[in-house]
Design a protein around this motif. Structure first.
Motif, mmCIF file in Angstrom:
data_model
loop_
_atom_site.group_PDB
_atom_site.id
_atom_site.type_symbol
_atom_site.label_atom_id
_atom_site.label_comp_id
_atom_site.label_asym_id
_atom_site.label_seq_id
_atom_site.Cartn_x
_atom_site.Cartn_y
_atom_site.Cartn_z
ATOM 1 N N VAL A 17 0.860 -1.179 0.000
ATOM 2 C CA VAL A 17 0.000 0.000 0.000
ATOM 3 C C VAL A 17 0.895 1.227 0.000
ATOM 4 C CG1 VAL A 17 -1.781 1.309 1.202
ATOM 5 C CG2 VAL A 17 -1.833 -1.190 1.262
ATOM 6 N N ARG A 18 0.733 2.076 -0.997
ATOM 7 C CA ARG A 18 1.461 3.344 -1.053
ATOM 8 C C ARG A 18 0.516 4.475 -0.669
ATOM 9 N NH1 ARG A 18 5.783 3.369 -6.055
ATOM 10 N NH2 ARG A 18 6.237 1.138 -6.122
ATOM 11 N N SER A 19 1.068 5.551 -0.138
ATOM 12 C CA SER A 19 0.200 6.620 0.342
ATOM 13 C C SER A 19 0.845 7.984 0.177
ATOM 14 C CB SER A 19 -0.141 6.391 1.818
ATOM 15 O OG SER A 19 1.029 6.453 2.618
ATOM 16 N N ALA A 20 -0.015 8.997 0.180
ATOM 17 C CA ALA A 20 0.400 10.398 0.202
ATOM 18 C C ALA A 20 -0.655 11.140 1.010
ATOM 19 C CB ALA A 20 0.500 10.968 -1.207
ATOM 20 N N THR A 21 -0.231 11.915 1.985
ATOM 21 C CA THR A 21 -1.182 12.608 2.854
ATOM 22 C C THR A 21 -0.988 14.117 2.767
ATOM 23 O OG1 THR A 21 0.358 12.299 4.697
ATOM 24 C CG2 THR A 21 -1.404 10.683 4.461
ATOM 25 N N LEU A 31 -8.940 8.464 -0.214
ATOM 26 C CA LEU A 31 -9.164 7.813 -1.495
ATOM 27 C C LEU A 31 -8.329 6.538 -1.542
ATOM 28 C CD1 LEU A 31 -8.778 10.886 -3.906
ATOM 29 C CD2 LEU A 31 -10.756 10.222 -2.531
ATOM 30 N N LEU A 32 -8.946 5.439 -1.954
ATOM 31 C CA LEU A 32 -8.213 4.190 -2.142
ATOM 32 C C LEU A 32 -8.240 3.840 -3.619
ATOM 33 C CD1 LEU A 32 -6.662 1.749 -1.122
ATOM 34 C CD2 LEU A 32 -8.852 0.610 -0.687
ATOM 35 N N PHE A 33 -7.072 3.934 -4.267
ATOM 36 C CA PHE A 33 -6.943 3.644 -5.692
ATOM 37 C C PHE A 33 -6.628 2.161 -5.894
ATOM 38 C CE2 PHE A 33 -5.955 8.173 -5.349
ATOM 39 C CZ PHE A 33 -6.720 8.701 -6.382
ATOM 40 N N VAL A 34 -7.357 1.548 -6.821
ATOM 41 C CA VAL A 34 -7.217 0.114 -7.104
ATOM 42 C C VAL A 34 -6.796 -0.058 -8.556
ATOM 43 C CG1 VAL A 34 -8.363 -2.124 -7.109
ATOM 44 C CG2 VAL A 34 -9.021 -0.383 -5.411
ATOM 45 N N PRO A 35 -5.554 -0.455 -8.834
ATOM 46 C CA PRO A 35 -5.085 -0.589 -10.220
ATOM 47 C C PRO A 35 -5.727 -1.773 -10.933
ATOM 48 C CG PRO A 35 -3.266 -0.480 -8.629
ATOM 49 C CD PRO A 35 -4.505 -0.741 -7.855
ATOM 50 N N GLY A 36 -5.708 -1.707 -12.246
ATOM 51 C CA GLY A 36 -6.211 -2.805 -13.049
ATOM 52 C C GLY A 36 -5.216 -3.952 -13.123
ATOM 53 N N TYR A 37 -5.629 -5.028 -13.771
ATOM 54 C CA TYR A 37 -4.780 -6.210 -13.897
ATOM 55 C C TYR A 37 -3.465 -5.834 -14.593
ATOM 56 C CZ TYR A 37 -8.839 -9.134 -12.722
ATOM 57 O OH TYR A 37 -9.912 -9.720 -12.096
ATOM 58 N N GLY A 38 -2.374 -6.332 -14.036
ATOM 59 C CA GLY A 38 -1.054 -6.062 -14.590
ATOM 60 C C GLY A 38 -0.405 -4.810 -14.028
ATOM 61 N N HIS A 39 -1.189 -3.928 -13.449
ATOM 62 C CA HIS A 39 -0.669 -2.701 -12.856
ATOM 63 C C HIS A 39 -0.526 -2.876 -11.342
ATOM 64 C CE1 HIS A 39 -2.371 -1.432 -16.688
ATOM 65 N NE2 HIS A 39 -1.769 -0.262 -16.586
ATOM 66 N N GLY A 40 0.322 -2.067 -10.756
ATOM 67 C CA GLY A 40 0.469 -2.058 -9.307
ATOM 68 C C GLY A 40 0.201 -0.669 -8.766
ATOM 69 N N ALA A 41 0.409 -0.517 -7.461
ATOM 70 C CA ALA A 41 0.198 0.781 -6.817
ATOM 71 C C ALA A 41 1.062 1.869 -7.455
ATOM 72 C CB ALA A 41 0.486 0.666 -5.326
ATOM 73 N N TYR A 60 -4.342 6.711 -1.036
ATOM 74 C CA TYR A 60 -3.693 5.410 -0.871
ATOM 75 C C TYR A 60 -3.887 4.615 -2.159
ATOM 76 C CZ TYR A 60 -4.153 6.742 4.039
ATOM 77 O OH TYR A 60 -4.105 7.425 5.238
ATOM 78 N N ALA A 61 -2.935 3.754 -2.465
ATOM 79 C CA ALA A 61 -3.056 2.844 -3.606
ATOM 80 C C ALA A 61 -2.601 1.461 -3.164
ATOM 81 C CB ALA A 61 -2.229 3.329 -4.791
ATOM 82 N N VAL A 62 -3.386 0.450 -3.482
ATOM 83 C CA VAL A 62 -3.058 -0.924 -3.107
ATOM 84 C C VAL A 62 -2.650 -1.704 -4.353
ATOM 85 C CG1 VAL A 62 -5.493 -1.606 -3.325
ATOM 86 C CG2 VAL A 62 -3.918 -3.028 -1.991
ATOM 87 N N SER A 63 -1.647 -2.550 -4.209
ATOM 88 C CA SER A 63 -1.321 -3.529 -5.247
ATOM 89 C C SER A 63 -2.071 -4.810 -4.910
ATOM 90 C CB SER A 63 0.184 -3.804 -5.293
ATOM 91 O OG SER A 63 0.898 -2.689 -5.774
ATOM 92 N N LEU A 64 -2.958 -5.236 -5.795
ATOM 93 C CA LEU A 64 -3.658 -6.498 -5.568
ATOM 94 C C LEU A 64 -2.646 -7.622 -5.434
ATOM 95 C CD1 LEU A 64 -6.467 -6.060 -8.251
ATOM 96 C CD2 LEU A 64 -6.639 -5.602 -5.788
ATOM 97 N N ARG A 65 -3.003 -8.667 -4.722
ATOM 98 C CA ARG A 65 -2.076 -9.791 -4.537
ATOM 99 C C ARG A 65 -1.566 -10.278 -5.895
ATOM 100 N NH1 ARG A 65 -5.174 -13.908 -1.116
ATOM 101 N NH2 ARG A 65 -5.878 -11.963 -0.127
ATOM 102 N N GLY A 66 -0.276 -10.549 -5.938
ATOM 103 C CA GLY A 66 0.346 -10.966 -7.187
ATOM 104 C C GLY A 66 0.757 -9.818 -8.081
ATOM 105 N N HIS A 67 0.511 -8.591 -7.659
ATOM 106 C CA HIS A 67 0.861 -7.405 -8.434
ATOM 107 C C HIS A 67 1.810 -6.519 -7.640
ATOM 108 C CE1 HIS A 67 -2.887 -8.690 -10.370
ATOM 109 N NE2 HIS A 67 -2.557 -7.947 -11.409
ATOM 110 N N GLY A 68 2.587 -5.717 -8.356
ATOM 111 C CA GLY A 68 3.497 -4.791 -7.689
ATOM 112 C C GLY A 68 4.390 -5.510 -6.692
ATOM 113 N N ASP A 69 4.498 -4.953 -5.497
ATOM 114 C CA ASP A 69 5.301 -5.561 -4.443
ATOM 115 C C ASP A 69 4.465 -6.324 -3.429
ATOM 116 O OD1 ASP A 69 7.760 -4.730 -5.435
ATOM 117 O OD2 ASP A 69 7.654 -2.793 -4.421
#
Length: 264
Positions: A17-21, A31-41, A60-69
């Motif tokens: 989970v990446r964030s900026a405040t 705001l929680l940003f959810v990337p599409g398939y193949g993309h990460g936070a 905040y941005a989350v990398s779905l499991r198996g994506h990003g880090d």
């Protein structure tokens, strides 16, 4: 009550989970940003997270499991991706706005039935079904056909970005793309319609009529599902958050939040 959730719970994983405040906390919804398939936070950390924070929204941005880090998950399902979003949203300090891009919009649409979001934004939404597959096959047969037999769904520079984006940046973004699980890719074709959203939150649909992944007709159908019309940005590619004019759609998104859901 969802018996399957209790009988066969989703396996927990480590999530990125990446964030900026904002410099000054004003009590605005996160705001929680959810990337599409193949993309990460990373796709939202590039521009949109910092820009949202500069306008007073914790982002905040989350990398779905198996994506990003996030932790690898080669057999992840759509249900597991939805679980990731709900778990991260539930851990935020206030009721969040869910923002999903591409197939991440499908994940958000399903998460809305399990999490009482303040609002939701679907950016260039890929909501599944054979119509989506047919459009992808016509526009990108070489990149789409391997996904049918369990390979990686490959998107090209021309599909993701406008010609305005410098070539070096486009290559860097394309090289950063990963892949969703084979199971999740297949579920794009067979996923059931999302259940009604908890609390009936307002939903905004953003996209481009020049998107070479999601046709304009699909944007209209997605917006009608939520009783609205899509907000369009001509001349942009599928990845609105990374394209040359990335500031226009995120400013429109934040303007909408300031006028409607945030005011509530």
């Amino acid at each position: 009550m969802r018996g399957r959730e209790w009988a066969r719970p989703v396996r927990p994983v480590r999530r990125e989970v990446r964030s900026a405040t904002p410099d000054l906390e004003e009590g605005r919804p996160p705001l929680l940003f959810v990337p599409g398939y193949g993309h990460g936070a990373w796709a939202f950390a590039e521009h949109w997270l910092g820009h949202a924070a500069s306008r007073g929204f914790p982002a905040y941005a989350v990398s779905l499991r198996g994506h990003g880090d996030s932790e690898p998950a080669p057999e992840a399902s759509l249900r597991a991706y939805v679980h990731d979003v709900v778990q991260v949203a539930a851990g935020l300090p206030r009721q969040a706005v869910l923002v999903g891009h591409g197939a991440g919009a499908l994940v958000v649409a399903h998460a809305l039935a399990r999490y009482p979001a303040r609002a939701a934004v679907l950016v260039a939404p890929v909501l599944g079904g054979w119509g989506t597959f047919g459009a992808a096959l016509r526009r990108n047969p070489a990149g789409t056909l391997p996904a049918v037999v369990g390979g990686r769904l490959r998107l090209s520079r021309g599909q993701l970005f406008s010609r305005e984006l410098p070539e070096g940046e486009a290559r860097r973004y394309v090289s950063a793309l990963g892949r969703a699980s084979r199971r999740a890719q297949w579920q794009l074709l067979s996923a059931p319609d999302p259940e009604p959203a908890v609390g009936d939150p307002p939903v905004l649909v953003l996209g481009s009529p020049d998107d070479r992944v999601v046709p304009a007709s699909a944007l209209t159908r997605a917006a009608r599902r939520y009783g609205s019309a899509p907000l369009l940005f001509p001349g942009m590619g599928h990845d609105l958050m990374l394209d040359a004019r990335w500031r226009e759609p995120v400013d429109a998104l934040l303007d909408w939040l300031e006028k409607e859901p945030a005011a509530r």
